[in-house]
Motif scaffolding. Structure first.
Motif, short mmCIF file in Angstrom:
data_model
loop_
_atom_site.label_atom_id
_atom_site.label_comp_id
_atom_site.label_asym_id
_atom_site.label_seq_id
_atom_site.Cartn_x
_atom_site.Cartn_y
_atom_site.Cartn_z
N PHE A 1 45.16 74.97 9.99
CA PHE A 1 45.18 75.38 11.33
C PHE A 1 46.06 76.64 11.36
CE2 PHE A 1 44.51 70.84 12.13
CZ PHE A 1 43.18 71.24 12.80
N ILE A 2 47.16 76.81 10.27
CA ILE A 2 47.72 78.28 10.45
C ILE A 2 47.02 78.90 9.44
CG2 ILE A 2 50.01 79.18 10.08
CD1 ILE A 2 51.10 76.46 11.00
N GLY A 3 47.01 78.38 8.33
CA GLY A 3 46.58 79.25 7.08
C GLY A 3 45.06 80.10 7.30
N ILE A 4 44.17 79.43 8.03
CA ILE A 4 42.91 80.12 8.33
C ILE A 4 43.09 81.56 8.92
CG2 ILE A 4 42.72 79.28 10.62
CD1 ILE A 4 39.85 79.26 8.22
N TRP A 5 44.04 81.80 9.65
CA TRP A 5 44.25 83.23 10.23
C TRP A 5 44.75 83.88 9.12
CZ3 TRP A 5 41.86 83.19 14.78
CH2 TRP A 5 41.86 81.87 15.48
N TYR A 6 45.27 83.49 8.04
CA TYR A 6 45.85 84.48 6.99
C TYR A 6 44.84 84.50 5.92
CZ TYR A 6 48.47 85.12 2.75
OH TYR A 6 49.21 86.07 1.65
N ILE A 7 44.15 83.45 5.54
CA ILE A 7 43.35 83.44 4.44
C ILE A 7 42.09 84.11 4.68
CG2 ILE A 7 42.15 82.10 2.60
CD1 ILE A 7 44.77 80.33 3.01
N GLN A 8 41.04 83.51 5.84
CA GLN A 8 39.92 83.88 5.99
C GLN A 8 39.71 85.47 6.14
OE1 GLN A 8 37.40 81.76 5.99
NE2 GLN A 8 35.98 83.31 6.30
N PRO A 9 40.54 86.29 6.81
CA PRO A 9 40.05 87.60 6.67
C PRO A 9 40.04 88.30 5.47
CG PRO A 9 41.86 87.28 8.62
CD PRO A 9 41.65 85.94 7.54
N LYS A 10 41.01 88.09 4.63
CA LYS A 10 41.00 88.41 3.13
C LYS A 10 39.48 87.93 2.42
CE LYS A 10 45.01 87.05 1.56
NZ LYS A 10 45.84 87.06 0.44
N LEU A 11 39.04 86.70 2.86
CA LEU A 11 37.75 86.19 2.06
C LEU A 11 36.69 87.03 2.70
CD1 LEU A 11 38.44 82.26 2.36
CD2 LEU A 11 38.52 83.84 0.24
N ASN A 12 36.63 87.16 3.91
CA ASN A 12 35.68 88.20 4.56
C ASN A 12 35.58 89.54 3.62
OD1 ASN A 12 34.90 85.87 6.34
ND2 ASN A 12 36.24 87.19 8.05
N LYS A 13 36.71 89.96 3.53
CA LYS A 13 36.62 91.28 2.78
C LYS A 13 36.29 90.94 1.20
CE LYS A 13 40.80 92.73 2.99
NZ LYS A 13 42.08 93.48 3.00
N TYR A 14 36.46 89.82 0.68
CA TYR A 14 36.06 89.75 -0.59
C TYR A 14 34.57 89.51 -0.84
CZ TYR A 14 41.04 88.85 -1.63
OH TYR A 14 42.54 89.11 -1.82
N ILE A 15 34.19 88.73 0.02
CA ILE A 15 32.78 88.60 0.15
C ILE A 15 31.78 89.78 0.06
CG2 ILE A 15 30.99 87.32 1.43
CD1 ILE A 15 32.57 85.47 -0.38
N LYS A 16 32.34 90.56 1.19
CA LYS A 16 31.68 92.04 1.33
C LYS A 16 31.52 92.65 0.01
CE LYS A 16 32.12 92.25 6.12
NZ LYS A 16 32.79 92.87 7.23
N GLN A 17 32.79 92.45 -0.50
CA GLN A 17 32.92 93.25 -1.85
C GLN A 17 32.00 92.88 -2.88
OE1 GLN A 17 37.05 93.30 -3.04
NE2 GLN A 17 36.58 94.22 -5.10
N ILE A 18 31.81 91.39 -2.84
CA ILE A 18 30.92 90.79 -3.99
C ILE A 18 29.51 91.26 -3.56
CG2 ILE A 18 29.75 88.60 -4.74
CD1 ILE A 18 32.79 87.33 -4.24
#
Length: 144
Positions: free
Chosen positions: A126-143
């Motif tokens: 519930f706390i980590g989603i706000w920290y990790i998910q924006p990074k994952l969105n960037k990584y998926i666009k990069q892939i």
């Protein structure tokens, strides 16, 4: 677009509300493992089997436990070993997911996250989603 990419491209707010269901949390970790390992083809077969086991067992356990609770046939002495097994699988899944993110960042020469920070970010979803998910969105666009 396949389901794992679609799931990881969601905003943190959408994933936060989906997490109230329980099982989307494991789908989120499964999606991270599948999508970030696509570039590393040598280990994907073993990791995919491991991810399927580590997500499948707790999911089946959760559904079975809900059925037993709703039917009133729940006996804690019987279900406790299965509960510990599901907890162990989820713990291993959190470790595997945080290591996958760290490995992806290292391979792509990105700013590496701290392993313990990722692990606790995944654990306290519930706390980590706000920290990790924006990074994952960037990584998926990069892939892509």
């Amino acid at each position: 677009m396949n389901i794992t990419k679609r799931y990881l491209s969601k905003s943190p707010k959408e994933l936060f509300w989906l997490s109230l269901l329980g099982i989307p949390y494991m789908i989120w970790m499964y999606s991270i493992g599948i999508e970030l390992n696509k570039k590393n083809q040598k280990d994907i077969g073993i990791k995919k089997i491991m991810l399927n086991i580590l997500v499948g067992y707790p999911t089946i356990y959760l559904i079975s436990a809900w059925i037993l609770i709703l039917s009133g046939n729940m006996n804690m002495d019987t279900i406790l070993p299965f509960h510990f097994g599901a907890m162990f699988c989820i713990f291993l899944l959190m470790i595997l997911t945080s290591r996958t993110i760290m490995k992806f960042e290292k391979e792509e020469n990105l700013k590496e996250s701290s392993g313990i920070g990722l692990f606790f970010g995944i654990w306290y979803y519930f706390i980590g989603i706000w920290y990790i998910q924006p990074k994952l969105n960037k990584y998926i666009k990069q892939i892509e």
